[in-house]
Design a protein around this motif. Structure first.
Motif, PDB file in Angstrom:
ATOM      1  N   PRO A 238       0.824  -1.215   0.000  1.00 15.62           N
ATOM      2  CA  PRO A 238       0.000   0.000   0.000  1.00 15.62           C
ATOM      3  C   PRO A 238       0.857   1.263   0.000  1.00 15.62           C
ATOM      4  O   PRO A 238       1.922   1.298   0.610  1.00 15.62           O
ATOM      5  CB  PRO A 238      -0.792  -0.097   1.307  1.00 15.62           C
ATOM      6  CG  PRO A 238      -0.769  -1.534   1.667  1.00 15.62           C
ATOM      7  CD  PRO A 238       0.525  -2.078   1.140  1.00 15.62           C
ATOM      8  N   SER A 239       0.373   2.276  -0.683  1.00 16.28           N
ATOM      9  CA  SER A 239       1.111   3.540  -0.735  1.00 16.28           C
ATOM     10  C   SER A 239       0.629   4.523   0.327  1.00 16.28           C
ATOM     11  O   SER A 239       1.268   5.534   0.566  1.00 16.28           O
ATOM     12  CB  SER A 239       0.979   4.176  -2.123  1.00 16.28           C
ATOM     13  OG  SER A 239      -0.384   4.412  -2.420  1.00 16.28           O
ATOM     14  N   LYS A 240      -0.485   4.205   0.968  1.00 17.11           N
ATOM     15  CA  LYS A 240      -1.054   5.114   1.971  1.00 17.11           C
ATOM     16  C   LYS A 240      -0.913   4.524   3.374  1.00 17.11           C
ATOM     17  O   LYS A 240      -1.239   3.367   3.610  1.00 17.11           O
ATOM     18  CB  LYS A 240      -2.526   5.375   1.682  1.00 17.11           C
ATOM     19  CG  LYS A 240      -2.740   6.101   0.368  1.00 17.11           C
ATOM     20  CD  LYS A 240      -4.196   6.384   0.138  1.00 17.11           C
ATOM     21  CE  LYS A 240      -4.365   7.109  -1.191  1.00 17.11           C
ATOM     22  NZ  LYS A 240      -5.767   7.382  -1.467  1.00 17.11           N
ATOM     23  N   VAL A 241      -0.460   5.348   4.288  1.00 12.65           N
ATOM     24  CA  VAL A 241      -0.286   4.942   5.677  1.00 12.65           C
ATOM     25  C   VAL A 241      -1.623   4.525   6.287  1.00 12.65           C
ATOM     26  O   VAL A 241      -1.674   3.610   7.109  1.00 12.65           O
ATOM     27  CB  VAL A 241       0.348   6.095   6.501  1.00 12.65           C
ATOM     28  CG1 VAL A 241       0.377   5.774   7.979  1.00 12.65           C
ATOM     29  CG2 VAL A 241       1.736   6.405   5.995  1.00 12.65           C
ATOM     30  N   GLU A 242      -2.711   5.147   5.862  1.00 10.89           N
ATOM     31  CA  GLU A 242      -4.028   4.829   6.399  1.00 10.89           C
ATOM     32  C   GLU A 242      -4.378   3.352   6.221  1.00 10.89           C
ATOM     33  O   GLU A 242      -5.024   2.747   7.071  1.00 10.89           O
ATOM     34  CB  GLU A 242      -5.118   5.692   5.741  1.00 10.89           C
ATOM     35  CG  GLU A 242      -4.997   7.166   6.022  1.00 10.89           C
ATOM     36  CD  GLU A 242      -3.969   7.865   5.125  1.00 10.89           C
ATOM     37  OE1 GLU A 242      -3.732   7.417   3.989  1.00 10.89           O
ATOM     38  OE2 GLU A 242      -3.398   8.860   5.584  1.00 10.89           O
ATOM     39  N   VAL A 243      -3.941   2.770   5.102  1.00 11.44           N
ATOM     40  CA  VAL A 243      -4.216   1.358   4.831  1.00 11.44           C
ATOM     41  C   VAL A 243      -3.498   0.494   5.870  1.00 11.44           C
ATOM     42  O   VAL A 243      -4.083  -0.429   6.435  1.00 11.44           O
ATOM     43  CB  VAL A 243      -3.790   0.964   3.403  1.00 11.44           C
ATOM     44  CG1 VAL A 243      -3.914  -0.540   3.187  1.00 11.44           C
ATOM     45  CG2 VAL A 243      -4.600   1.728   2.372  1.00 11.44           C
TER      46      VAL A 243
END
Length: 90
Positions: free
Chosen positions: A47-52
């Protein structure tokens, strides 16, 4: 030395341990089903997003390092030991 990323393998293992499908996981953490499928397995995309990572870490109740690398963070482990150790000098 940089650790090898084992995210996809770890995710696959966690899903199997909890007997949850990609579709069920996608519904529980509000991430598209096809996206979850892209993450799973040895060649899974990271994933490229920390939220994931936060959503997955929270759902599976594991630290981010464990999720990324498939093992506990050795620095955290050593730090815990040092906090419990009394060092005498002299």
């Amino acid at each position: 030395m940089m650790k090898e990323n084992r995210f996809g393998e770890t995710l696959e293992k966690l899903m199997a341990e909890r007997n949850i499908s990609a579709k069920e996981l996608s519904q529980k953490i509000d991430i598209p089903y096809k996206t979850i499928l892209e993450y799973v397995g040895k060649d899974g995309r990271v994933p490229s997003k920390v939220e994931v990572f936060k959503k997955l870490s929270t759902y599976f109740e594991i630290p981010l390092h464990d999720l990324m690398f498939g093992e506990p963070d050795p620095e955290t482990f050593v730090g815990q030991i040092l906090k419990k150790t009394v060092i005498h000098t002299g």
